[in-house]
Write a protein that holds these residues in place. Structure first.
Motif, PDB file in Angstrom:
ATOM      1  N   GLN A  50       0.834  -1.204   0.000  1.00  0.00           N
ATOM      2  CA  GLN A  50       0.000   0.000   0.000  1.00  0.00           C
ATOM      3  C   GLN A  50       0.869   1.255   0.000  1.00  0.00           C
ATOM      4  OE1 GLN A  50      -2.422  -0.764   3.435  1.00  0.00           O
ATOM      5  NE2 GLN A  50      -3.951  -1.907   2.259  1.00  0.00           N
ATOM      6  N   LYS A  68      -7.177   1.173 -10.176  1.00  0.00           N
ATOM      7  CA  LYS A  68      -8.407   0.435  -9.899  1.00  0.00           C
ATOM      8  C   LYS A  68      -8.629   0.330  -8.397  1.00  0.00           C
ATOM      9  CE  LYS A  68      -8.242  -2.537 -13.947  1.00  0.00           C
ATOM     10  NZ  LYS A  68      -8.128  -3.928 -14.403  1.00  0.00           N
ATOM     11  N   PRO A  69      -9.859   0.591  -7.949  1.00  0.00           N
ATOM     12  CA  PRO A  69     -10.127   0.402  -6.524  1.00  0.00           C
ATOM     13  C   PRO A  69     -10.078  -1.079  -6.174  1.00  0.00           C
ATOM     14  CG  PRO A  69     -12.127   1.017  -7.695  1.00  0.00           C
ATOM     15  CD  PRO A  69     -11.006   1.059  -8.685  1.00  0.00           C
ATOM     16  N   ARG A  70      -9.574  -1.372  -5.000  1.00  0.00           N
ATOM     17  CA  ARG A  70      -9.480  -2.755  -4.541  1.00  0.00           C
ATOM     18  C   ARG A  70     -10.585  -3.030  -3.544  1.00  0.00           C
ATOM     19  NH1 ARG A  70      -6.068  -5.209  -7.950  1.00  0.00           N
ATOM     20  NH2 ARG A  70      -4.182  -4.028  -8.180  1.00  0.00           N
ATOM     21  N   ARG A  71     -11.130  -4.209  -3.631  1.00  0.00           N
ATOM     22  CA  ARG A  71     -12.131  -4.630  -2.655  1.00  0.00           C
ATOM     23  C   ARG A  71     -11.521  -5.694  -1.772  1.00  0.00           C
ATOM     24  NH1 ARG A  71     -17.926  -5.211  -5.648  1.00  0.00           N
ATOM     25  NH2 ARG A  71     -18.047  -3.052  -6.326  1.00  0.00           N
TER      26      ARG A  71
END
Length: 76
Positions: A50, A68-71
């Protein structure tokens, strides 16, 4: 503790510590992050990854996957 497989090193093979930033010119890790990678837990490795994303973004070295957003996977 996460149930993920072992996270591989982010090393890119360009292993040279920059004079000014004291970061590796390839992966942007500090010496301590490089030194401690092998003994780090996956949770600690995720924290480093991160931080590396933030460093790449600050330098304008982003990839499509960085944007891209991470889930997070939900625990059962």
């Amino acid at each position: 503790m996460s149930n993920l497989p072992e996270i591989p090193s982010p090393c890119t093979g360009v292993c040279k510590i920059e004079d000014g930033s004291q970061l590796c010119g390839g992966c942007l890790r500090t010496r301590d992050e490089i030194r401690n990678w092998r003994k780090s837990s996956n949770d600690d490795r995720l924290l480093v990854l991160q931080e590396l994303k933030k460093r790449r973004m600050a330098r304008g070295k982003v990839s499509e996957s960085d944007l891209k957003p991470r889930r997070r996977r939900r625990s059962a």
